[in-house]
Enzyme design. Structure first.
Site, PDB file in Angstrom:
ATOM      1  N   GLU A 125       0.853  -1.200   0.000  1.00 43.65           N
ATOM      2  CA  GLU A 125       0.000   0.000   0.000  1.00 43.65           C
ATOM      3  C   GLU A 125       0.883   1.243   0.000  1.00 43.65           C
ATOM      4  O   GLU A 125       1.800   1.344   0.814  1.00 43.65           O
ATOM      5  CB  GLU A 125      -0.901   0.008   1.241  1.00 43.65           C
ATOM      6  CG  GLU A 125      -1.959   1.083   1.198  1.00 43.65           C
ATOM      7  CD  GLU A 125      -2.904   1.029   2.400  1.00 43.65           C
ATOM      8  OE1 GLU A 125      -4.117   1.222   2.212  1.00 43.65           O
ATOM      9  OE2 GLU A 125      -2.414   0.790   3.523  1.00 43.65           O
ATOM     10  N   GLY A 265       2.519   1.119  11.661  1.00 40.04           N
ATOM     11  CA  GLY A 265       2.205   0.255  12.788  1.00 40.04           C
ATOM     12  C   GLY A 265       1.905  -1.157  12.338  1.00 40.04           C
ATOM     13  O   GLY A 265       2.320  -2.129  12.964  1.00 40.04           O
ATOM     14  N   MET A 267      -0.072  -3.503   8.644  1.00 35.09           N
ATOM     15  CA  MET A 267      -0.686  -3.480   7.314  1.00 35.09           C
ATOM     16  C   MET A 267      -1.634  -4.649   7.176  1.00 35.09           C
ATOM     17  O   MET A 267      -1.294  -5.790   7.490  1.00 35.09           O
ATOM     18  CB  MET A 267       0.399  -3.537   6.231  1.00 35.09           C
ATOM     19  CG  MET A 267      -0.158  -3.626   4.813  1.00 35.09           C
ATOM     20  SD  MET A 267      -1.181  -2.185   4.388  1.00 35.09           S
ATOM     21  CE  MET A 267      -2.160  -2.877   3.055  1.00 35.09           C
ATOM     22  N   GLU A 268      -2.824  -4.351   6.628  1.00 38.51           N
ATOM     23  CA  GLU A 268      -3.946  -5.278   6.645  1.00 38.51           C
ATOM     24  C   GLU A 268      -3.946  -6.271   5.490  1.00 38.51           C
ATOM     25  O   GLU A 268      -5.014  -6.599   4.938  1.00 38.51           O
ATOM     26  CB  GLU A 268      -5.258  -4.497   6.635  1.00 38.51           C
ATOM     27  CG  GLU A 268      -5.564  -3.704   5.367  1.00 38.51           C
ATOM     28  CD  GLU A 268      -5.088  -2.272   5.371  1.00 38.51           C
ATOM     29  OE1 GLU A 268      -5.609  -1.462   4.599  1.00 38.51           O
ATOM     30  OE2 GLU A 268      -4.181  -1.953   6.164  1.00 38.51           O
ATOM     31  N   ASN A 269      -2.811  -6.803   5.090  1.00 29.15           N
ATOM     32  CA  ASN A 269      -2.802  -7.822   4.043  1.00 29.15           C
ATOM     33  C   ASN A 269      -3.814  -8.915   4.385  1.00 29.15           C
ATOM     34  O   ASN A 269      -3.862  -9.398   5.521  1.00 29.15           O
ATOM     35  CB  ASN A 269      -1.419  -8.457   3.932  1.00 29.15           C
ATOM     36  CG  ASN A 269      -0.316  -7.430   3.859  1.00 29.15           C
ATOM     37  OD1 ASN A 269      -0.333  -6.538   3.033  1.00 29.15           O
ATOM     38  ND2 ASN A 269       0.655  -7.558   4.759  1.00 29.15           N
ATOM     39  N   HIS A 299      -7.522  -3.111  14.931  1.00 31.67           N
ATOM     40  CA  HIS A 299      -7.648  -2.259  13.740  1.00 31.67           C
ATOM     41  C   HIS A 299      -7.419  -3.090  12.477  1.00 31.67           C
ATOM     42  O   HIS A 299      -8.208  -3.028  11.523  1.00 31.67           O
ATOM     43  CB  HIS A 299      -6.620  -1.126  13.838  1.00 31.67           C
ATOM     44  CG  HIS A 299      -6.599  -0.180  12.679  1.00 31.67           C
ATOM     45  ND1 HIS A 299      -7.051   1.118  12.761  1.00 31.67           N
ATOM     46  CD2 HIS A 299      -6.159  -0.328  11.401  1.00 31.67           C
ATOM     47  CE1 HIS A 299      -6.900   1.721  11.597  1.00 31.67           C
ATOM     48  NE2 HIS A 299      -6.357   0.859  10.758  1.00 31.67           N
ATOM     49  N   GLU A 300      -6.345  -3.885  12.476  1.00 31.16           N
ATOM     50  CA  GLU A 300      -6.040  -4.682  11.288  1.00 31.16           C
ATOM     51  C   GLU A 300      -7.059  -5.784  11.080  1.00 31.16           C
ATOM     52  O   GLU A 300      -7.411  -6.103   9.938  1.00 31.16           O
ATOM     53  CB  GLU A 300      -4.630  -5.265  11.389  1.00 31.16           C
ATOM     54  CG  GLU A 300      -3.533  -4.232  11.600  1.00 31.16           C
ATOM     55  CD  GLU A 300      -3.602  -3.060  10.642  1.00 31.16           C
ATOM     56  OE1 GLU A 300      -3.853  -3.279   9.430  1.00 31.16           O
ATOM     57  OE2 GLU A 300      -3.408  -1.914  11.085  1.00 31.16           O
ATOM     58  N   HIS A 303     -10.042  -4.478   9.373  1.00 31.16           N
ATOM     59  CA  HIS A 303      -9.793  -4.276   7.939  1.00 31.16           C
ATOM     60  C   HIS A 303     -10.152  -5.502   7.107  1.00 31.16           C
ATOM     61  O   HIS A 303     -10.348  -5.373   5.883  1.00 31.16           O
ATOM     62  CB  HIS A 303      -8.320  -3.951   7.700  1.00 31.16           C
ATOM     63  CG  HIS A 303      -7.986  -2.500   7.736  1.00 31.16           C
ATOM     64  ND1 HIS A 303      -8.684  -1.552   7.017  1.00 31.16           N
ATOM     65  CD2 HIS A 303      -6.990  -1.825   8.388  1.00 31.16           C
ATOM     66  CE1 HIS A 303      -8.136  -0.363   7.224  1.00 31.16           C
ATOM     67  NE2 HIS A 303      -7.121  -0.499   8.048  1.00 31.16           N
ATOM     68  N   GLU A 322      -9.852   3.275   6.559  1.00 29.35           N
ATOM     69  CA  GLU A 322      -9.112   3.662   7.759  1.00 29.35           C
ATOM     70  C   GLU A 322      -9.985   4.251   8.858  1.00 29.35           C
ATOM     71  O   GLU A 322      -9.799   3.947  10.035  1.00 29.35           O
ATOM     72  CB  GLU A 322      -7.989   4.631   7.388  1.00 29.35           C
ATOM     73  CG  GLU A 322      -6.969   4.057   6.417  1.00 29.35           C
ATOM     74  CD  GLU A 322      -6.294   2.778   6.915  1.00 29.35           C
ATOM     75  OE1 GLU A 322      -6.429   2.441   8.108  1.00 29.35           O
ATOM     76  OE2 GLU A 322      -5.641   2.113   6.094  1.00 29.35           O
TER      77      GLU A 322
END
Length: 847
Positions: A125, A265, A267-269, A299-300, A303, A322
């Site tokens: 991203e 922090g 990443m939502e892969n 948070h992730e 996502h 986000e």
């Protein structure tokens, strides 16, 4: 960064003629330390006869085959492959050599200094999957992705689909052939490879499927990774989100990987989330950091629905990812974990970030105008995350939380595996709530700026209120007056506490709202607008309330109310409506009684900024000394082993500004001063050493000795920061040259060196680098990746000077470079805004 941009118009034109079906990506990770092989088969439909392009950043393209015909090498230019005369059904095969990076973009390669092991991870991203395979690099061209990876046989290989059994080749290498993913966007595909340690668990989804769980980390950090806790928070998040969203987890498995030299922090892969190793705690950390890790984990996970299952069409709707993940992770943390004061943390940190961002010249609506990739790169900011999360909290309260979750569930079910825009979500919320949301959206999501709410109070001779009104204002450039739902709290001193004696909740709209129900009540010691933090707005304290806060803020029992008062006092200071010296007094008198770790952390950072940049220049040295002395006494008075003790000791070291104070720092580091319950562990020892370096109390050789004793990635970052902070011109020139004249330093060393270079203790040296700073801007922007350029442009700006000369030099550069890329000008404008604000606050403090 010429040739690597993509405009929204280009993306729309490409989407009009192309629809992607599938990618088969073959990666060979056995070709040495610089390049890896990338062979991709892309199948897509197109308007017959159309021309378009596909994206790739590669060292060399070996071959390009479109529908069986070889394309010339000249088809690849400027990070694109031209595709002409397309058929209705197309197959493109591209064989290329791509480059590993050390910038945290694309496929990052890291060599562990502890044991020499090599670790890889991807970060795609916004536009960096094209650094690994040929791809239509835009979120609304979803496809299935099937990865085949050849790598050293002992490695762990992780992607979005479950890891298969490898085929061993007998020469120390093996090949892993993954199942294809569901239809997803390219930026959430992932590859993590290396000798990662791992542990596994599982949970049963609401669908009845068993979801495998994995936690991964480097060998040399594995002993510190508390995987059981990560699994526990993950299970709590799964249960919460699956119930509230009424939609089962959409992917086959869920791995969480802690990777080195990560820029963000996390990443939502899809199914393979990567996290910064800062969340692997090898030393004692504050509760603020522990809580932040939980919020990040959730948070992730959020996502996986917001962003991965349903994805924005273009980056102007990045907030659909986000803002929702920010809101969802906070409510889940508060309601599903032990961190029940998550909304207090949100008020202290996220909303402070949002208010600051919303007052910069670069402020923008939550639904931003994104013209190209450079625009979106700088838009991962406090508006997209924190303001968006704040207004969603308000929207959920307005439509009703049950109706809100029901609308979100309808949204997922209707648009699963597709791309959406703002209206797609609002229409579902209108259906479940019965409310018209177009007007709300225009005022809250489609306009910029933050409102200010101030009390107007009149009393009679007996001190009873004869009139109470709330005045709402908006900045001239963004004059929208918005509706707010908020509380008003009346707090009075009772014995040794500041107690809420009265509370009303009401709607505020327009420039002036009269609050008749407060007439006749005795004026309290402190009036708190937005009590309970329902609204997104700056609030003002009347003069009596501000004086009460300075003397007694720590006596408010409710942590959220305290956070709001802290925030109000800070906003008034930043806006030059209150004295920076008064703010310093407020903090030093009350911070010792604060119990919320994030509030302490945020407030101490603001205290340092006030002392270093906001007080009048003639007061600065005395204020810095007073602040450090007070922090020392607060550390001495703090409970043994407490979170506050740790925060006050580290804040003292950061604030130290005199030889006597630096000698105290040395004595703490050497164990000559014993704080009961405080262990001078590895990271704290480094933090103290950075302070000593900034004070000129240690030499470069002593820093090298410390690195030899802790020859780890984290040790290397601290050493770089310490060396760049040394207070002599030769050391600064050496640090500058390492960053500007060379481009081989990894991302985390660049970031750490810049942090040391601009240490406020060495402010007298920064004037030497003002002109070199402006001279390097365009060359750095043109020659470095976005992430490294941003670290240098923001990190090396000599903001600590906070003087007229820096302001004028910045304005002069902007005036002379009107044609510079918009994203670069935005970063420089934001730097300028900080200096202009500091000058205004200094002028107010001098009165």
């Amino acid at each position: 960064m010429p040739g690597e941009n993509l405009t929204r118009i280009e993306a729309q034109e490409r989407r009009a003629v192309v629809d992607t079906k599938s990618y088969e990506v073959g990666l060979d990770l056995t070709r040495g330390p610089e390049v890896f092989g990338s062979r991709t088969v892309v199948r897509f439909t197109a308007t017959a006869g159309a021309d378009t392009f596909i994206d790739l950043i590669a060292r060399e393209v070996r071959s390009i085959t479109l529908n069986g015909a070889d394309l010339p090498a000249s088809a690849f230019a400027d990070s694109r492959i031209a595709l002409t005369g397309l058929a209705a059904e197309n197959e493109l095969i591209v064989d290329a050599d791509c480059l590993y990076t050390n910038t945290g973009e694309g496929l990052h390669r890291f060599v562990d200094p502890v044991d020499g092991e090599v670790y890889l991870y991807s970060q795609f991203e916004v536009p960096d999957s094209r650094r690994v395979f040929v791809v239509f690099e835009q979120p609304d061209l979803k496809a299935t992705f099937q990865f085949t990876v050849t790598a050293p046989e002992p490695w762990a290989i992780v992607s979005n689909s479950p890891t298969p059994e490898p085929k061993k080749h007998g020469d120390g290498t093996a090949t892993w052939t993954f199942e294809a993913t569901p239809r997803i966007s390219s930026y959430i595909t992932a590859l993590i490879a290396g000798p990662y340690e791992s542990t596994f668990s599982e949970l049963t989804s609401a669908s009845g499927r068993v979801i495998p769980l994995g936690v991964y980390g480097r060998k040399s950090l594995w002993q510190y990774l508390d995987a059981d806790y990560i699994f526990d928070k993950t299970r709590q998040g799964f249960a919460y989100f699956e119930e509230k969203f009424d939609y089962a987890y959409p992917f086959a498995k869920y791995d969480q990987l802690f990777v080195p030299e990560f820029n963000a922090g996390a990443m939502e892969n899809a199914g393979a989330v990567t996290f910064t190793e800062s969340y692997v705690f090898r030393s004692k950390v504050t509760d603020a950091i522990k809580e932040r890790r939980v919020v990040t984990v959730l948070h992730e996970l959020a996502h996986m629905w917001f962003g991965d299952l349903v994805t924005m069409k273009w980056w102007n709707d990045l907030w659909l990812n986000e803002s929702f993940a920010e809101w969802a992770s906070t409510i889940a943390t508060a309601e599903a974990t032990e961190w029940t004061e998550a909304w207090t943390t949100f008020a202290a940190m996220e909303k402070t970030w949002a208010y600051r961002q919303d007052q910069l010249p670069s402020t923008h609506p939550v639904v931003a105008e994104i013209n190209d990739l450079e625009d979106v790169q700088v838009n991962f900011d406090g508006i997209t995350y924190a303001k968006g999360g704040s207004v969603l909290k308000q929207l959920a309260a307005w439509v009703g939380i049950d109706e809100f979750f029901a609308g979100v569930s309808r949204y997922f079910k209707k648009h699963e595996w597709q791309n959406t825009e703002l209206g797609d979500l609002l229409s579902e919320l209108e259906q479940t709530s019965g409310r018209e949301l177009g007007t709300w959206s225009k005022k809250w999501l489609e306009t910029a700026g933050v409102n200010t709410l101030s009390p107007e109070i009149a009393t009679d001779v007996d001190g009873r209120i004869t009139r109470f009104a709330i005045v709402q204002t908006a900045p001239a450039d963004y004059p929208t007056i918005r509706p707010h739902r908020l509380g008003v709290g009346f707090y009075s001193l009772q014995a040794d506490a500041l107690v809420r004696m009265h509370h009303v909740e009401l709607d505020v709209d327009g420039d002036l709202t009269e609050v008749a129900e407060l007439k006749g009540i005795a004026q309290p010691d402190l009036v708190l607008l937005n009590d309970e933090d329902l609204a997104y707005a700056k609030i003002r304290l009347d003069p009596r309330s501000l004086q009460t806060a300075i003397a007694h803020l720590g006596k408010i029992s409710d942590p959220l109310a305290r956070s709001l008062v802290w925030g109000a006092a800070w906003d008034q200071t930043r806006d030059a409506e209150a004295s920076a010296s008064d703010y310093v007094d407020l903090v030093l008198r009350n911070i010792g009684a604060e119990t919320e770790s994030t509030t302490v952390r945020t407030t101490l950072g603001q205290l340092q900024l006030a002392a270093n940049s906001y007080v009048a220049p003639e007061k600065r040295d005395a204020t810095r000394k007073r602040v450090a002395d007070a922090l020392w006494h607060l550390a001495e008075a703090a409970e043994a082993g407490s979170d506050n003790q740790l925060q006050f000791v580290t804040a003292f070291a950061t604030a130290a500004s005199t030889p006597e104070q630096w000698q105290q720092v040395r004595r703490v580091r050497d164990g000559e001063v014993d704080f009961a319950g405080l262990d001078i562990d590895t990271d704290l020892s480094w933090q103290l050493l950075v302070s000593l370096a900034a004070g000129g109390v240690v030499t470069a050789a002593e820093i090298d000795d410390a690195l030899a004793a802790d020859n780890t990635a984290k040790g290397g970052e601290f050493a770089a920061q310490a060396k760049a902070a040394l207070p002599d011109l030769d050391a600064r020139r050496t640090a500058w040259a390492s960053l500007i004249d060379n481009d081989d330093l990894p991302n985390t060393i660049v970031r750490s060196s810049a942090l040391g270079f601009t240490n406020p203790a060495g402010v007298a040296l920064l004037g030497e680098f003002v002109q070199p700073y402006f001279d390097m801007l365009l060359p750095i922007w043109d020659s470095r990746t976005y992430q490294i350029a941003q670290y240098l442009i923001v990190g090396l700006y000599p903001a600590a000077l906070a003087n007229l000369s820096l302001r004028d030099a910045t304005r002069a550069w902007l005036s002379a470079n009107a044609d510079a890329p918009a994203a670069l000008r935005r970063l420089v404008n934001e730097n300028l805004a900080g200096v202009e604000r500091a000058l205004a606050v200094q002028e107010r403090d001098a009165q």
